[in-house]
Design a protein around this motif. Structure first.
Motif, mmCIF file in Angstrom:
data_model
loop_
_atom_site.group_PDB
_atom_site.id
_atom_site.type_symbol
_atom_site.label_atom_id
_atom_site.label_comp_id
_atom_site.label_asym_id
_atom_site.label_seq_id
_atom_site.Cartn_x
_atom_site.Cartn_y
_atom_site.Cartn_z
ATOM 1 N N GLN A 40 -14.946 -24.344 15.089
ATOM 2 C CA GLN A 40 -16.219 -24.164 15.769
ATOM 3 C C GLN A 40 -17.143 -23.235 14.978
ATOM 4 O O GLN A 40 -18.346 -23.471 14.873
ATOM 5 C CB GLN A 40 -15.976 -23.602 17.165
ATOM 6 N N ALA A 41 -16.509 -22.177 14.390
ATOM 7 C CA ALA A 41 -17.307 -21.252 13.576
ATOM 8 C C ALA A 41 -17.955 -22.007 12.412
ATOM 9 O O ALA A 41 -19.152 -21.854 12.114
ATOM 10 C CB ALA A 41 -16.421 -20.121 13.074
ATOM 11 N N ALA A 42 -17.138 -22.914 11.803
ATOM 12 C CA ALA A 42 -17.664 -23.700 10.675
ATOM 13 C C ALA A 42 -18.797 -24.611 11.148
ATOM 14 O O ALA A 42 -19.843 -24.744 10.501
ATOM 15 C CB ALA A 42 -16.539 -24.507 10.045
ATOM 16 N N LEU A 43 -18.578 -25.210 12.320
ATOM 17 C CA LEU A 43 -19.569 -26.117 12.873
ATOM 18 C C LEU A 43 -20.876 -25.384 13.167
ATOM 19 O O LEU A 43 -21.972 -25.884 12.888
ATOM 20 C CB LEU A 43 -19.009 -26.740 14.163
ATOM 21 N N ASP A 44 -20.714 -24.152 13.725
ATOM 22 C CA ASP A 44 -21.898 -23.368 14.056
ATOM 23 C C ASP A 44 -22.710 -23.037 12.798
ATOM 24 O O ASP A 44 -23.948 -23.130 12.787
ATOM 25 C CB ASP A 44 -21.498 -22.080 14.781
ATOM 26 N N ALA A 45 -21.975 -22.693 11.753
ATOM 27 C CA ALA A 45 -22.670 -22.391 10.492
ATOM 28 C C ALA A 45 -23.397 -23.628 9.982
ATOM 29 O O ALA A 45 -24.552 -23.567 9.535
ATOM 30 C CB ALA A 45 -21.663 -21.893 9.452
ATOM 31 N N ASP A 46 -22.721 -24.745 10.108
ATOM 32 C CA ASP A 46 -23.293 -26.017 9.668
ATOM 33 C C ASP A 46 -24.539 -26.357 10.477
ATOM 34 O O ASP A 46 -25.560 -26.797 9.946
ATOM 35 C CB ASP A 46 -22.220 -27.104 9.826
ATOM 36 N N ALA A 51 -30.263 -27.005 11.113
ATOM 37 C CA ALA A 51 -31.484 -26.667 11.846
ATOM 38 C C ALA A 51 -32.552 -26.125 10.891
ATOM 39 O O ALA A 51 -33.735 -26.522 10.954
ATOM 40 C CB ALA A 51 -31.162 -25.640 12.927
ATOM 41 N N MET A 52 -32.078 -25.228 9.988
ATOM 42 C CA MET A 52 -33.016 -24.657 9.038
ATOM 43 C C MET A 52 -33.572 -25.729 8.112
ATOM 44 O O MET A 52 -34.751 -25.744 7.767
ATOM 45 C CB MET A 52 -32.337 -23.550 8.198
ATOM 46 N N SER A 53 -32.670 -26.697 7.762
ATOM 47 C CA SER A 53 -33.141 -27.721 6.818
ATOM 48 C C SER A 53 -34.165 -28.650 7.471
ATOM 49 O O SER A 53 -35.112 -29.090 6.826
ATOM 50 C CB SER A 53 -31.955 -28.492 6.225
ATOM 51 N N VAL A 54 -33.999 -28.956 8.794
ATOM 52 C CA VAL A 54 -35.054 -29.783 9.416
ATOM 53 C C VAL A 54 -36.320 -28.966 9.615
ATOM 54 O O VAL A 54 -37.452 -29.474 9.476
ATOM 55 C CB VAL A 54 -34.634 -30.457 10.745
ATOM 56 N N SER A 122 -25.115 -38.517 26.733
ATOM 57 C CA SER A 122 -24.697 -39.933 26.799
ATOM 58 C C SER A 122 -23.188 -40.062 26.610
ATOM 59 O O SER A 122 -22.685 -40.820 25.787
ATOM 60 C CB SER A 122 -25.461 -40.786 25.755
ATOM 61 N N GLY A 123 -22.500 -39.220 27.371
ATOM 62 C CA GLY A 123 -21.032 -39.321 27.423
ATOM 63 C C GLY A 123 -20.323 -38.735 26.240
ATOM 64 O O GLY A 123 -19.106 -38.916 26.107
ATOM 65 N N LEU A 124 -21.015 -38.031 25.371
ATOM 66 C CA LEU A 124 -20.344 -37.468 24.201
ATOM 67 C C LEU A 124 -20.530 -35.961 24.186
ATOM 68 O O LEU A 124 -21.574 -35.463 24.596
ATOM 69 C CB LEU A 124 -20.963 -38.037 22.930
ATOM 70 N N PRO A 125 -19.505 -35.254 23.687
ATOM 71 C CA PRO A 125 -19.655 -33.804 23.587
ATOM 72 C C PRO A 125 -20.519 -33.440 22.383
ATOM 73 O O PRO A 125 -20.362 -34.002 21.301
ATOM 74 C CB PRO A 125 -18.218 -33.314 23.416
ATOM 75 N N TYR A 126 -21.460 -32.566 22.622
ATOM 76 C CA TYR A 126 -22.337 -32.086 21.546
ATOM 77 C C TYR A 126 -22.325 -30.590 21.524
ATOM 78 O O TYR A 126 -22.022 -29.947 22.525
ATOM 79 C CB TYR A 126 -23.783 -32.562 21.780
ATOM 80 N N ARG A 127 -22.660 -30.022 20.364
ATOM 81 C CA ARG A 127 -22.914 -28.585 20.305
ATOM 82 C C ARG A 127 -24.333 -28.422 19.764
ATOM 83 O O ARG A 127 -24.703 -29.054 18.758
ATOM 84 C CB ARG A 127 -21.897 -27.888 19.413
ATOM 85 N N ALA A 128 -25.091 -27.606 20.495
ATOM 86 C CA ALA A 128 -26.501 -27.486 20.115
ATOM 87 C C ALA A 128 -26.840 -26.057 19.764
ATOM 88 O O ALA A 128 -26.237 -25.123 20.284
ATOM 89 C CB ALA A 128 -27.374 -27.942 21.289
ATOM 90 N N LEU A 129 -27.811 -25.887 18.872
ATOM 91 C CA LEU A 129 -28.293 -24.558 18.486
ATOM 92 C C LEU A 129 -29.779 -24.478 18.795
ATOM 93 O O LEU A 129 -30.549 -25.391 18.461
ATOM 94 C CB LEU A 129 -28.046 -24.342 16.989
#
Lengths: 474, 222
Positions: A40-46, A51-54, A122-129
């Motif tokens: 999760q830590a890796a995912l958060d960094a990603d 986010a910064m890149s968009v 839509s039925g899928l788990p997401y992690r948002a920042l």
């Protein structure tokens, strides 16, 4: 006690399995937890990077209007095409860009500059920042004194992460189970090996019989610390059993031998009666003789049973409610019963009671003890002699001493006088009517009441039989 | 024949004595302790001794050894309550000729005593034959030339003793010692009465005398 038999082996295996299961569960839990956190830590960094890149794709319009535009064509393709990321870029409340799959009702806590959130879309788990105050990177076209910031929300599906964690959990659990199986096998082998001395000991114990009393504990059983109390206890138990068995066998042998004489007499009486036809008077006399023989046999049996009962009682097999009785009374009774015998042998009987003694006992039993001791004393006293009974107290115990002035008992015979069927002179039985059981019965009875009987003898001077009984002064 | 019973159980001894007197016409003496038994066995000429082992004063085995030590060859039948092989072997090795374990059968005791006496006198068969005279010791039947001869108990005793020693001269004193027990008044002229009675009954038509009188020496059956 009936019921299912318990197995030490099963118990140990169960313990091993249970502890292994606890261990495996702990391992799976901590493994999964740790992996989940790391991923999760890796995912958060990603997420932050993405986010910064968009956010970096937002720039001022070249027309100098200071409007903000979003270079949609530069958005990197999603990693997972079927579950693409979604994002939204706003300036204050104006939406600058929004991915096509942006879910409708998505709100964030806007107070913090940076907030992560797990959500379902839509039925899928997401992690948002959710990022507040992202500076606009485009400096070339930026108006002077611009301090515009953007709000960026970026979400990524966590399905892959979940799958990874699950796979790791399954892997750890499987590995644990395989190890568990191996441990059980190992434990089985070890336990069987550990219990082998017990089986050897059991096999050796099974060899014990009335012919073989020796327990040859296998050497590897002797070395086992836990088995030592068992083998030691078995050894002492066998010793006691053997002793008692040999005693019983000797008694049986002696008894059979003693019974032979009266049986032989009875048989010879009847056979000589039948040898030829006789007159009625002769038959009558013969039957009378046979009856006398029979009575002697009966008497012997009576004494043997009396002894067996006294010994059984001495071993605590029988329990009786007993009253307190005066010991001197039982002595007087015994002496009264033996006056006739004493007179016929011209022997004087004396009773000297120093103090009153009370003891919990059956008066008949005590009387029998005195009768047996006195009979013996009278039998071995010279004509005109005196047999003395004295009652006193010694060290809190009642003491009764029967004393004669007979020839005495040689030291070598003294330890044997209480043996059953024992006679000082192996043959002088018949006239005196004794069967060599009197002293054995006296000893068994005295011991049944928790007392002791000690013989003292001086050759040429006489014998003292000292009986000590637990008693109280009245 | 005269037999000594050494047995401390008087009842047992009397039963055996009665059986021997009635079943074999033997003269019987009883000793009730070992010392008395040894003295009697050494001083009186018995044809057999029946010996109990558990005896007051002197036990049976010691008595037996002393008896054999004093060169007494009287057959000894031991009565024992022990059946173990070792004790039987010890008995026989001490000089006993036979043994019986208690409780025994009086008939067997009688038969064994007869066999011992027979052997002691150098005879094997229970039927003694001298010429045409036949004496069956098992049922005490006496026949001459096939004819049954009824005898009194005392006459039989005399004849049986003489028949066990055919051709030997048996003195009157010897007859008296072997035919009467200890308590009997011994008169030598009684023997002459029995001998003449026997002669009369045994005489068949052949006129051949079986019992010969050797003056001053004794009698001979031939």
């Amino acid at each position: 006690m009936k019921g299912p038999t318990k197995s030490i082996k099963g118990h140990l295996i169960l313990t091993v399995v249970l502890s292994q299961l606890v261990l495996a569960a702990g391992l799976v839990f901590t493994g999964v937890f740790y992996l989940q956190r790391r991923l999760q830590a890796a995912l958060d960094a990603d997420l932050q990077a993405r986010a910064m890149s968009v956010a970096a794709l937002v720039r001022y319009a070249e027309d100098g209007s200071h409007n903000l535009v979003f270079e949609k064509s530069l958005v990197p393709p999603p990693l997972d095409l079927s579950h693409p990321d979604f994002y939204e870029i706003r300036k204050d409340t104006t939406v600058l860009a929004r991915s096509p799959n942006w879910p409708a009702d998505l709100t964030f806590d806007n107070t913090k500059p940076r907030a992560y959130r797990s959500l379902m879309s839509s039925g899928l788990p997401y992690r948002a920042l959710h990022l507040n105050e992202v500076p606009i990177l485009d400096r070339e076209e930026a108006p002077p004194s611009s301090s515009d910031t953007l709000i960026v929300v970026y979400a990524e599906p966590t399905l892959a992460l979940r799958k990874q964690v699950l796979a790791a959990g399954v892997y750890i659990a499987l590995a644990s189970l395989i190890l568990l199986g191996a441990t059980v096998l190992l434990a089985l082998w070890g336990i069987r090996r550990g219990l082998l001395p017990l089986q050897l000991l059991a096999a050796e114990a099974a060899q014990i019989s009335s012919q073989n009393w020796e327990l040859r504990a296998p050497p590897n059983a002797m070395r086992v610390e836990e088995l030592k109390p068992l083998t030691d206890a078995m050894g002492t138990m066998l010793d006691r059993l053997r002793q008692s068995f040999l005693q019983q066998r000797e008694f049986l042998g002696n008894a059979a031998h003693e019974l032979k004489t009266p049986v032989a007499i009875l048989k010879s009486t009847l056979q000589s009666l039948l040898q030829k036809p006789r007159t009625a008077a002769e038959y009558e006399a013969g039957l009378g003789q046979a009856l006398e023989d029979m009575e002697r046999l009966e008497k012997l049996l009576h004494w043997m049973l009396r002894l067996a009962r006294a010994e059984q009682w001495a071993q605590g097999a029988l329990q009786r409610d007993l009253e307190e009785i005066e010991i001197s009374n039982t002595c007087e009774e015994a002496i009264a019963g033996l006056r006739g015998l004493a007179r016929s042998r011209n022997i004087n009987l004396e009773l000297k009671a120093e103090s009153s003694l009370v003891c919990k006992a059956d008066p008949e039993d005590l009387e029998l003890v005195w009768v047996n001791l006195l009979e013996n004393a009278i039998r071995y006293s010279p004509a005109g002699g005196t047999v003395k009974v004295s009652i006193s107290r010694h060290n809190g115990r009642g003491t009764v001493v029967v004393e004669d002035h007979g020839p005495g008992i040689p030291d070598k015979d003294l330890p044997h006088i209480f043996e059953r069927f024992r006679r000082a002179d192996p043959s002088r039985t018949r006239e005196s009517g004794g069967f060599g059981l009197g002293l054995a019965i006296a000893k068994a009875l005295v011991e049944a009441y928790g007392g002791t009987i000690t013989p003292e003898s001086t050759l040429g001077q006489g014998t003292r039989m000292m009986v000590m009984l637990p008693s109280e002064r009245k | 024949m005269r037999v000594l019973i050494v047995e401390d159980e008087l009842r047992m001894a009397e039963n055996i004595a009665r059986s021997l007197r009635e079943g074999a016409s033997y003269a019987v003496d009883i000793a009730t302790d070992g010392e008395e038994g040894l003295y009697m066995a050494q001083s009186e000429p018995y044809d057999a001794v029946l010996l109990d082992l558990m005896l007051p004063r002197l036990d049976g085995l010691k008595l037996l050894k002393q008896l054999r030590h004093s060169k007494q060859h009287t057959p000894v039948l031991v009565l024992t309550a022990r059946e173990e092989k070792e004790s039987v072997v010890a008995l026989l090795n001490a000089g006993a000729d036979d043994y019986l374990t208690k409780p025994f059968d009086l008939g067997e005791l009688l038969a064994r005593t007869k066999a011992l006496i027979r052997r002691g006198k150098g005879q094997a068969s229970p039927v003694l034959t001298i010429g045409n005279l036949e004496i069956n010791t098992s049922n005490r039947a006496v026949r001459r030339a096939g004819k049954n001869i009824p005898l009194t108990a005392m006459e039989y005793r005399v004849l049986e003793y003489l028949a066990h020693r055919p051709g030997a001269i048996v003195s009157k004193a010897e007859l008296l010692e072997h035919l009467y027990d200890y308590n009997w008044e011994k008169f030598s002229n009684v023997i002459e009465v029995y001998i003449s009675g026997l002669r009369r009954k045994l005489n068949d038509d052949s006129e051949r005398q079986l019992i010969h009188t050797l003056r001053g020496q004794g009698y001979m059956l031939q």
